[in-house]
Scaffold this motif. Sequence first.
Motif, PDB file in Angstrom:
ATOM      1  N   ASN A  13       0.838  -1.192   0.000  1.00 53.62           N
ATOM      2  CA  ASN A  13       0.000   0.000   0.000  1.00 53.62           C
ATOM      3  C   ASN A  13       0.873   1.242   0.000  1.00 53.62           C
ATOM      4  OD1 ASN A  13      -2.689  -1.246   0.316  1.00 53.62           O
ATOM      5  ND2 ASN A  13      -1.806  -1.983   2.214  1.00 53.62           N
ATOM      6  N   ILE A  14       0.522   2.217  -0.822  1.00 46.87           N
ATOM      7  CA  ILE A  14       1.249   3.481  -0.851  1.00 46.87           C
ATOM      8  C   ILE A  14       0.944   4.240   0.434  1.00 46.87           C
ATOM      9  CG2 ILE A  14       1.479   5.713  -2.001  1.00 46.87           C
ATOM     10  CD1 ILE A  14       0.889   4.240  -4.639  1.00 46.87           C
ATOM     11  N   VAL A  15       2.003   4.698   1.108  1.00 44.21           N
ATOM     12  CA  VAL A  15       1.874   5.465   2.337  1.00 44.21           C
ATOM     13  C   VAL A  15       1.873   6.950   2.024  1.00 44.21           C
ATOM     14  CG1 VAL A  15       2.984   6.008   4.551  1.00 44.21           C
ATOM     15  CG2 VAL A  15       2.967   3.654   3.696  1.00 44.21           C
ATOM     16  N   SER A  16       2.754   7.362   1.089  1.00 43.01           N
ATOM     17  CA  SER A  16       2.888   8.768   0.729  1.00 43.01           C
ATOM     18  C   SER A  16       3.449   8.871  -0.679  1.00 43.01           C
ATOM     19  CB  SER A  16       3.826   9.463   1.722  1.00 43.01           C
ATOM     20  OG  SER A  16       4.001  10.812   1.379  1.00 43.01           O
ATOM     21  N   HIS A  26       4.237   0.570   2.136  1.00 41.75           N
ATOM     22  CA  HIS A  26       4.373  -0.466   3.152  1.00 41.75           C
ATOM     23  C   HIS A  26       4.027  -1.790   2.486  1.00 41.75           C
ATOM     24  CE1 HIS A  26       2.373  -3.078   6.196  1.00 41.75           C
ATOM     25  NE2 HIS A  26       3.545  -2.896   6.770  1.00 41.75           N
ATOM     26  N   ALA A  27       4.897  -2.789   2.625  1.00 40.81           N
ATOM     27  CA  ALA A  27       4.633  -4.117   2.073  1.00 40.81           C
ATOM     28  C   ALA A  27       4.532  -5.120   3.212  1.00 40.81           C
ATOM     29  CB  ALA A  27       5.728  -4.528   1.108  1.00 40.81           C
ATOM     30  N   TYR A  45       7.996  -4.544   5.213  1.00 44.41           N
ATOM     31  CA  TYR A  45       9.035  -3.698   4.632  1.00 44.41           C
ATOM     32  C   TYR A  45       8.501  -2.282   4.451  1.00 44.41           C
ATOM     33  CZ  TYR A  45      11.469  -7.937   2.995  1.00 44.41           C
ATOM     34  OH  TYR A  45      12.116  -9.138   2.908  1.00 44.41           O
ATOM     35  N   LEU A  46       9.393  -1.297   4.552  1.00 43.97           N
ATOM     36  CA  LEU A  46       9.091   0.066   4.148  1.00 43.97           C
ATOM     37  C   LEU A  46       9.845   0.299   2.846  1.00 43.97           C
ATOM     38  CD1 LEU A  46       7.748   2.760   4.625  1.00 43.97           C
ATOM     39  CD2 LEU A  46       9.741   3.442   5.968  1.00 43.97           C
ATOM     40  N   MET A  47       9.109   0.442   1.762  1.00 42.43           N
ATOM     41  CA  MET A  47       9.684   0.566   0.420  1.00 42.43           C
ATOM     42  C   MET A  47       9.745   2.040   0.018  1.00 42.43           C
ATOM     43  SD  MET A  47       9.661  -2.778  -0.091  1.00 42.43           S
ATOM     44  CE  MET A  47       9.954  -3.062  -1.818  1.00 42.43           C
ATOM     45  N   TYR A  48      10.757   2.385  -0.771  1.00 46.32           N
ATOM     46  CA  TYR A  48      10.856   3.727  -1.350  1.00 46.32           C
ATOM     47  C   TYR A  48      11.078   3.585  -2.846  1.00 46.32           C
ATOM     48  CZ  TYR A  48      12.562   8.304  -2.671  1.00 46.32           C
ATOM     49  OH  TYR A  48      12.714   9.503  -3.307  1.00 46.32           O
ATOM     50  N   TYR A  49      10.241   4.266  -3.619  1.00 48.94           N
ATOM     51  CA  TYR A  49      10.360   4.284  -5.070  1.00 48.94           C
ATOM     52  C   TYR A  49      10.650   5.727  -5.476  1.00 48.94           C
ATOM     53  CZ  TYR A  49       8.006  -0.209  -4.635  1.00 48.94           C
ATOM     54  OH  TYR A  49       7.670  -1.497  -4.285  1.00 48.94           O
ATOM     55  N   GLU A  63      11.021  -9.380  10.113  1.00 51.91           N
ATOM     56  CA  GLU A  63      10.365 -10.641   9.759  1.00 51.91           C
ATOM     57  C   GLU A  63      10.356 -11.567  10.968  1.00 51.91           C
ATOM     58  OE1 GLU A  63      10.952 -14.250   6.513  1.00 51.91           O
ATOM     59  OE2 GLU A  63      12.550 -12.785   6.794  1.00 51.91           O
ATOM     60  N   ARG A  64       9.208 -12.146  11.268  1.00 51.46           N
ATOM     61  CA  ARG A  64       9.110 -13.140  12.340  1.00 51.46           C
ATOM     62  C   ARG A  64       8.914 -14.508  11.712  1.00 51.46           C
ATOM     63  NH1 ARG A  64       5.264 -15.654  15.925  1.00 51.46           N
ATOM     64  NH2 ARG A  64       6.272 -16.008  17.947  1.00 51.46           N
ATOM     65  N   ILE A  65       9.859 -15.402  11.992  1.00 52.94           N
ATOM     66  CA  ILE A  65       9.842 -16.758  11.450  1.00 52.94           C
ATOM     67  C   ILE A  65       9.387 -17.715  12.544  1.00 52.94           C
ATOM     68  CG2 ILE A  65      11.259 -18.631  10.521  1.00 52.94           C
ATOM     69  CD1 ILE A  65      13.079 -16.453   9.314  1.00 52.94           C
TER      70      ILE A  65
END
Length: 128
Positions: A13-16, A26-27, A45-49, A63-65
């Motif tokens: 989802n796009i945060v900003s 946010h993924a 994850y916090l992604m930046y494009y 990540e929780r395994i």
Amino acid sequence: MTDTFTVQGWTENIVSGGENAPRFAHAHVTFGYTGVIEGSSTCDYLMYYPGEGHTDQKAPGFERIEGTVEGRKGSFVLRHEVGYGAEGVQGTFIVVPGSGTGDLAGIRGTGTVWGSSRTMNYTFDYKL
């Protein structure tokens, strides 16, 4: 045996920012593991494009395994720094100190991830 994990779900989802402009997202991801680690996980994850013409970004993630590490059952958390771009994914991770449960209490370790498909490779150097 090859150590791999497979993307089982990916919700982003796009945060900003806009779809065709620099943006943060946010993924929320689920993985299935085989090899040294056998089990499943959830990861955020916090992604930046950065926009057109820029590639190869890095994303932090946790990540929780839940599962086993060479037969020892429990769970633990990884902190990721993952690079991504047109060539695929490449990154490193570290076990968050104190995050191990069950037979994995006290686990420490680091590893790498790489690949360019739904199934990726990993290494995991750990101590219990």
